[in-house]
Design a protein around this motif. Structure first.
Motif, PDB file in Angstrom:
ATOM      1  N   SER A  41       0.774  -1.264   0.076  1.00 21.82           N
ATOM      2  CA  SER A  41      -0.047  -0.001  -0.158  1.00 21.82           C
ATOM      3  C   SER A  41       0.905   1.083  -0.002  1.00 21.82           C
ATOM      4  CB  SER A  41      -0.789   0.040   1.348  1.00 21.82           C
ATOM      5  OG  SER A  41      -1.531   1.202   1.219  1.00 21.82           O
ATOM      6  N   GLY A  42       0.654   2.265  -1.126  1.00 17.39           N
ATOM      7  CA  GLY A  42       1.330   3.417  -0.926  1.00 17.39           C
ATOM      8  C   GLY A  42       2.911   3.076  -1.541  1.00 17.39           C
ATOM      9  N   ARG A  43       3.240   2.204  -2.180  1.00 10.27           N
ATOM     10  CA  ARG A  43       4.390   1.793  -2.418  1.00 10.27           C
ATOM     11  C   ARG A  43       4.587   1.588  -3.956  1.00 10.27           C
ATOM     12  NH1 ARG A  43       5.988  -1.591   2.143  1.00 10.27           N
ATOM     13  NH2 ARG A  43       6.480  -3.168   0.694  1.00 10.27           N
ATOM     14  N   HIS A  44       5.663   1.792  -4.587  1.00 11.74           N
ATOM     15  CA  HIS A  44       5.865   1.545  -5.957  1.00 11.74           C
ATOM     16  C   HIS A  44       6.168   0.008  -6.261  1.00 11.74           C
ATOM     17  CE1 HIS A  44       6.594   5.653  -7.122  1.00 11.74           C
ATOM     18  NE2 HIS A  44       7.457   5.649  -6.416  1.00 11.74           N
ATOM     19  N   ARG A  45       5.776  -0.421  -7.225  1.00 10.89           N
ATOM     20  CA  ARG A  45       5.918  -1.751  -7.656  1.00 10.89           C
ATOM     21  C   ARG A  45       7.381  -2.378  -7.727  1.00 10.89           C
ATOM     22  NH1 ARG A  45       1.210  -4.655 -11.570  1.00 10.89           N
ATOM     23  NH2 ARG A  45       0.125  -3.663  -9.736  1.00 10.89           N
ATOM     24  N   GLU A  46       7.680  -3.306  -7.021  1.00 15.85           N
ATOM     25  CA  GLU A  46       9.218  -3.727  -6.975  1.00 15.85           C
ATOM     26  C   GLU A  46       9.491  -4.872  -7.496  1.00 15.85           C
ATOM     27  OE1 GLU A  46      12.339  -4.079  -3.072  1.00 15.85           O
ATOM     28  OE2 GLU A  46      10.303  -4.503  -2.914  1.00 15.85           O
ATOM     29  N   LEU A  47      10.453  -5.087  -8.392  1.00 19.76           N
ATOM     30  CA  LEU A  47      10.808  -6.415  -8.946  1.00 19.76           C
ATOM     31  C   LEU A  47      11.473  -6.929  -7.908  1.00 19.76           C
ATOM     32  CD1 LEU A  47      11.264  -8.082 -11.599  1.00 19.76           C
ATOM     33  CD2 LEU A  47      13.199  -6.883 -11.983  1.00 19.76           C
ATOM     34  N   VAL A  48      11.406  -8.322  -7.697  1.00 21.73           N
ATOM     35  CA  VAL A  48      11.848  -9.313  -6.883  1.00 21.73           C
ATOM     36  C   VAL A  48      12.846 -10.145  -7.396  1.00 21.73           C
ATOM     37  CG1 VAL A  48      10.594  -8.335  -4.886  1.00 21.73           C
ATOM     38  CG2 VAL A  48       9.977 -10.524  -6.254  1.00 21.73           C
ATOM     39  N   ALA A  49      12.245 -10.911  -8.494  1.00 18.59           N
ATOM     40  CA  ALA A  49      12.701 -11.898  -9.227  1.00 18.59           C
ATOM     41  C   ALA A  49      12.467 -12.189 -10.576  1.00 18.59           C
ATOM     42  CB  ALA A  49      12.611 -13.266  -8.407  1.00 18.59           C
ATOM     43  N   SER A  50      13.496 -12.558 -11.321  1.00 19.80           N
ATOM     44  CA  SER A  50      13.100 -12.919 -12.821  1.00 19.80           C
ATOM     45  C   SER A  50      13.569 -14.421 -13.324  1.00 19.80           C
ATOM     46  CB  SER A  50      13.731 -11.888 -13.670  1.00 19.80           C
ATOM     47  OG  SER A  50      13.308 -10.658 -13.298  1.00 19.80           O
ATOM     48  N   ILE A  51      13.013 -14.908 -14.054  1.00 22.29           N
ATOM     49  CA  ILE A  51      13.445 -16.120 -14.894  1.00 22.29           C
ATOM     50  C   ILE A  51      13.498 -15.901 -16.383  1.00 22.29           C
ATOM     51  CG2 ILE A  51      11.378 -17.339 -14.494  1.00 22.29           C
ATOM     52  CD1 ILE A  51      13.160 -19.974 -14.366  1.00 22.29           C
ATOM     53  N   GLY A  52      14.728 -16.012 -16.999  1.00 21.85           N
ATOM     54  CA  GLY A  52      14.593 -15.907 -18.399  1.00 21.85           C
ATOM     55  C   GLY A  52      14.260 -17.233 -19.185  1.00 21.85           C
ATOM     56  N   GLY A  54      15.962 -18.797 -21.106  1.00 20.22           N
ATOM     57  CA  GLY A  54      16.941 -19.964 -20.688  1.00 20.22           C
ATOM     58  C   GLY A  54      17.038 -20.331 -19.422  1.00 20.22           C
ATOM     59  N   ALA A  55      16.210 -20.259 -18.669  1.00 18.06           N
ATOM     60  CA  ALA A  55      16.067 -20.555 -17.169  1.00 18.06           C
ATOM     61  C   ALA A  55      17.154 -20.215 -16.214  1.00 18.06           C
ATOM     62  CB  ALA A  55      16.064 -22.060 -17.050  1.00 18.06           C
ATOM     63  N   THR A  56      17.836 -18.880 -16.904  1.00 19.12           N
ATOM     64  CA  THR A  56      18.583 -18.103 -15.798  1.00 19.12           C
ATOM     65  C   THR A  56      17.709 -16.946 -15.144  1.00 19.12           C
ATOM     66  OG1 THR A  56      18.815 -16.146 -17.445  1.00 19.12           O
ATOM     67  CG2 THR A  56      20.371 -17.929 -17.478  1.00 19.12           C
ATOM     68  N   THR A  57      18.254 -17.029 -13.796  1.00 16.54           N
ATOM     69  CA  THR A  57      17.307 -16.657 -12.698  1.00 16.54           C
ATOM     70  C   THR A  57      18.220 -15.163 -12.110  1.00 16.54           C
ATOM     71  OG1 THR A  57      18.208 -17.610 -11.050  1.00 16.54           O
ATOM     72  CG2 THR A  57      16.353 -18.529 -12.223  1.00 16.54           C
ATOM     73  N   ASN A  58      17.353 -14.174 -11.673  1.00 17.42           N
ATOM     74  CA  ASN A  58      18.007 -13.213 -10.952  1.00 17.42           C
ATOM     75  C   ASN A  58      17.024 -12.684  -9.794  1.00 17.42           C
ATOM     76  OD1 ASN A  58      19.834 -11.045 -10.558  1.00 17.42           O
ATOM     77  ND2 ASN A  58      18.210  -9.631 -11.818  1.00 17.42           N
ATOM     78  N   ASN A  59      17.637 -12.735  -8.679  1.00 15.97           N
ATOM     79  CA  ASN A  59      16.576 -12.210  -7.496  1.00 15.97           C
ATOM     80  C   ASN A  59      17.594 -10.884  -7.020  1.00 15.97           C
ATOM     81  OD1 ASN A  59      15.719 -14.543  -7.626  1.00 15.97           O
ATOM     82  ND2 ASN A  59      16.752 -15.315  -5.779  1.00 15.97           N
ATOM     83  N   GLU A  60      16.439 -10.092  -6.722  1.00 13.62           N
ATOM     84  CA  GLU A  60      17.060  -8.629  -6.480  1.00 13.62           C
ATOM     85  C   GLU A  60      16.928  -8.118  -4.809  1.00 13.62           C
ATOM     86  OE1 GLU A  60      17.633  -6.562  -8.951  1.00 13.62           O
ATOM     87  OE2 GLU A  60      16.899  -7.859 -10.617  1.00 13.62           O
ATOM     88  N   GLY A  61      17.982  -7.415  -4.566  1.00 10.52           N
ATOM     89  CA  GLY A  61      17.795  -6.521  -3.535  1.00 10.52           C
ATOM     90  C   GLY A  61      17.804  -7.468  -2.196  1.00 10.52           C
ATOM     91  N   PRO A  62      16.662  -6.783  -1.433  1.00 13.27           N
ATOM     92  CA  PRO A  62      16.349  -7.315   0.000  1.00 13.27           C
ATOM     93  C   PRO A  62      15.878  -8.952  -0.171  1.00 13.27           C
ATOM     94  CG  PRO A  62      14.666  -5.988  -0.727  1.00 13.27           C
ATOM     95  CD  PRO A  62      15.733  -5.699  -1.856  1.00 13.27           C
ATOM     96  N   VAL A  63      15.799  -9.435  -1.273  1.00 11.32           N
ATOM     97  CA  VAL A  63      15.142 -10.950  -1.249  1.00 11.32           C
ATOM     98  C   VAL A  63      16.365 -11.914  -1.595  1.00 11.32           C
ATOM     99  CG1 VAL A  63      12.686 -10.028  -1.689  1.00 11.32           C
ATOM    100  CG2 VAL A  63      14.213 -10.901  -3.840  1.00 11.32           C
ATOM    101  N   LYS A  64      17.467 -11.357  -2.079  1.00 14.48           N
ATOM    102  CA  LYS A  64      18.594 -12.077  -2.716  1.00 14.48           C
ATOM    103  C   LYS A  64      19.020 -13.118  -1.440  1.00 14.48           C
ATOM    104  CE  LYS A  64      22.869 -11.543  -5.385  1.00 14.48           C
ATOM    105  NZ  LYS A  64      21.950 -12.063  -6.520  1.00 14.48           N
ATOM    106  N   GLY A  65      19.108 -14.317  -1.762  1.00 10.40           N
ATOM    107  CA  GLY A  65      19.370 -15.543  -0.848  1.00 10.40           C
ATOM    108  C   GLY A  65      18.068 -16.107  -0.212  1.00 10.40           C
ATOM    109  N   ARG A  66      17.000 -15.498  -0.425  1.00  7.64           N
ATOM    110  CA  ARG A  66      16.068 -15.905   0.314  1.00  7.64           C
ATOM    111  C   ARG A  66      14.782 -16.507  -0.657  1.00  7.64           C
ATOM    112  NH1 ARG A  66      12.798 -12.729   3.498  1.00  7.64           N
ATOM    113  NH2 ARG A  66      13.495 -10.758   2.257  1.00  7.64           N
ATOM    114  N   PHE A  67      14.743 -15.817  -1.545  1.00 11.35           N
ATOM    115  CA  PHE A  67      13.737 -16.043  -2.695  1.00 11.35           C
ATOM    116  C   PHE A  67      14.279 -16.985  -3.813  1.00 11.35           C
ATOM    117  CE2 PHE A  67      10.587 -12.491  -1.663  1.00 11.35           C
ATOM    118  CZ  PHE A  67      10.384 -12.838  -0.255  1.00 11.35           C
TER     119      PHE A  67
END
Length: 115
Positions: A41-52, A54-67
């Motif tokens: 609520s009241g916050r911008h939409r934040e990217l947390v993870a992606s999978i390409g 080719g199945a390469t993955t990327n986790n972002e910022g505060p969720v790195k190592g947990r998601f």
């Protein structure tokens, strides 16, 4: 018609885990990058993870190592495994697929981390 349906959200205690699913129809998820966003609520939409494609993955910022993001091509479904959840992870989580022409969004699933 492309449809993305998220599920798996709910109420969990701090330190707990949830697995979100994004079931796709009308589009082959293996051909595109799927993103997981979250928005509170009241916050911008934040990217947390992606999978390409080719199945390469990327986790972002505060969720790195947990998601962890993964994909089951046979089920045409993308997952977000969320571990060591914190109250700050409380948000609505959305999956998103961007093709050459259009961006598709699901309806979101609520994740609440609280005692």
């Amino acid at each position: 018609q492309v449809q993305l349906v998220e599920s798996g959200g709910g109420l969990v205690q701090p330190g707990g885990s949830l697995r979100l699913s994004c079931a796709a129809s009308g589009i082959d998820v293996s051909l595109y990058t799927t993103n997981w966003f979250r928005q509170g609520s009241g916050r911008h939409r934040e990217l947390v993870a992606s999978i390409g494609s080719g199945a390469t993955t990327n986790n972002e910022g505060p969720v790195k190592g947990r998601f962890t993001v993964s994909r089951d091509d046979a089920k045409n479904t993308v997952y977000l495994q969320m571990d060591s959840l914190k109250p700050d992870d409380t948000d609505i989580y959305y999956c998103n697929i961007v093709t050459y022409l259009q961006s598709y969004w699901g309806q979101g699933t609520q994740v609440t981390v609280s005692l």
